[in-house]
Design an enzyme around this catalytic site. Structure first.
Site, PDB file in Angstrom:
ATOM      1  N   CYS A 132       0.831  -1.204   0.000  1.00 59.31           N
ATOM      2  CA  CYS A 132       0.000   0.000   0.000  1.00 59.31           C
ATOM      3  C   CYS A 132       0.868   1.259   0.000  1.00 59.31           C
ATOM      4  O   CYS A 132       1.430   1.637   1.031  1.00 59.31           O
ATOM      5  CB  CYS A 132      -0.919  -0.034   1.226  1.00 59.31           C
ATOM      6  SG  CYS A 132      -1.982   1.401   1.367  1.00 59.31           S
ATOM      7  N   CYS A 135      -0.454   4.089   2.181  1.00 61.84           N
ATOM      8  CA  CYS A 135      -0.240   3.849   3.619  1.00 61.84           C
ATOM      9  C   CYS A 135       1.215   4.106   4.008  1.00 61.84           C
ATOM     10  O   CYS A 135       1.503   4.727   5.025  1.00 61.84           O
ATOM     11  CB  CYS A 135      -0.546   2.398   3.984  1.00 61.84           C
ATOM     12  SG  CYS A 135      -2.104   1.774   3.371  1.00 61.84           S
ATOM     13  N   ASP A 136       2.148   3.565   3.222  1.00 64.74           N
ATOM     14  CA  ASP A 136       3.545   3.475   3.675  1.00 64.74           C
ATOM     15  C   ASP A 136       4.521   4.361   2.910  1.00 64.74           C
ATOM     16  O   ASP A 136       5.693   4.454   3.294  1.00 64.74           O
ATOM     17  CB  ASP A 136       4.024   2.008   3.553  1.00 64.74           C
ATOM     18  CG  ASP A 136       3.195   1.080   4.430  1.00 64.74           C
ATOM     19  OD1 ASP A 136       2.670   1.549   5.456  1.00 64.74           O
ATOM     20  OD2 ASP A 136       3.077  -0.108   4.089  1.00 64.74           O
TER      21      ASP A 136
END
Ligand SMILES: Cc1cc2nc3c(=O)[nH]c(=O)nc-3n(C[C@H](O)[C@H](O)[C@H](O)COP(=O)(O)OP(=O)(O)OC[C@H]3O[C@@H](n4cnc5c(N)ncnc54)[C@H](O)[C@@H]3O)c2cc1C
Length: 299
Positions: A132, A135-136
């Protein structure tokens, strides 16, 4: 008979349970994993959920589940393997035998990221291997990363990461990309993006965290992170005969959670939507519970 059966105790299911309980509905959550809290538990650190910055995904799942438990919501460790319409609602079949009857269902069974299936991927997941970019990505600011995949998600991820990272390798095993030509064009114009087609990643390597990828053509590329974007698999096998699915297998439902099946609502990653994140799953759960309450009032 329950007012509502909630399938899945990820962020969507837990949020639905809290809203359903507060709407005075009788309910139960069926979750197939012991004490499961969904995909969020796999995230090393969640930095984009409002009010809880920097919390580990595992802890976040525990906080969410603890909140639902504090409301006295009953959980059952059970896998639902099919649904049947009854006169008053739905009968959900349990994989271990038996069934649960409810007037409505909120189906929040989520989705799984497809894996590349190469050496080092599982061992280094959360330590440089990510599924992701939204997300990261921020953890890789100023670093070199690789994105694996050839569809829209891979192209979008590479574009997103090219804004943050020093260098992005976009690696695709085929010659042609399936993703949007316009995004590919933008990527070709970025000086910090290198596109490698007909290239297969054979291994992701590193001691405690990712340090390089090894390609089938013998080349080794030093990277700090590998973003795997080879698709998601929604958990919709057991609903495919009762609710409409889109081309990718997600349940067709808007923000209200209403599906093509009466009294059957979908929430979270399992439904058609633009962004699959904790914040949208939590929001979906709330909406689906309110839709179920409204439906029960009407009938
Ligand atoms: C590695 C990783 C990192 C992530 N990082 C972030 C991040 O930083 N920020 C962010 O916002 N989002 C992040 N996400 C995405 C986020 O976790 C998901 O969007 C969110 O968890 C979706 O919630 P959900 O409740 O819809 O589904 P899920 O979390 O997938 O939960 C579904 C639940 O249903 C259960 N279930 C499935 N089928 C059945 C069945 N038949 N019977 C009973 N139970 C069933 C599953 O066991 C699971 O517990 C990340 C995801 C991953 C995998």
């Amino acid at each position: 008979m329950l007012d509502v059966l909630i399938v899945g105790s990820g962020p969507a299911g837990l949020s639905a349970a809290i809203y359903a309980k507060r709407a005075n509905l009788s309910l139960e959550i069926a979750e197939k994993i012991f004490m499961g809290t969904g995909q969020v538990a796999e995230s090393g650190q969640v930095d984009n959920y409002l009010g809880l910055p920097g919390m580990s995904g595992y802890d976040m799942g525990e906080v969410f589940r603890g909140h639902a438990e504090s409301f006295g919501i009953p959980f059952r460790e059970a896998e639902i393997c099919g649904f049947e319409r009854t006169e008053n609602g739905w009968r959900a079949a349990l994989a271990g035998g038996g069934s649960i009857e409810a007037r409505t269902v909120i189906y929040a069974a989520g989705a799984k990221h497809r894996h590349l299936g190469v050496r080092g991927e599982e061992e280094l997941a959360g330590r440089g291997v990510s599924y992701c970019a939204v997300c990261d990505g921020a953890f890789y600011r100023g670093k070199t990363v690789a994105v694996a995949g050839g569809g829209n998600t891979a192209l979008d991820d590479a574009l997103y990461l090219s804004e943050l990272c020093e260098k992005v390798f976009l690696i695709h095993r085929r010659r042609e990309f399936r993703g949007a030509a316009a995004t590919l064009e933008k990527l070709r114009e970025r000086p910090n993006v290198e596109i490698l087609t007909e290239t297969v990643i054979e291994e992701i390597a590193g001691e405690k965290k990712v340090s390089c990828i090894r390609l089938a053509n013998g080349r080794t590329i030093e990277v700090s992170g590998v973003f795997i974007a080879v698709g998601m698999q929604p958990e919709t096998e057991c609903v495919k005969d009762i609710a409409e699915l889109d081309g990718a297998g997600y349940i067709v439902a808007d923000e209200t959670g209403r599906t093509s099946a009466e009294g059957f609502f979908a929430a979270g990653d399992v439904r058609t939507k633009q962004l699959r994140q904790v914040v949208t799953a939590v929001s979906d759960g709330a909406n689906a519970a309110i839709s179920a309450a409204e439906y029960l009032r009407k009938i």
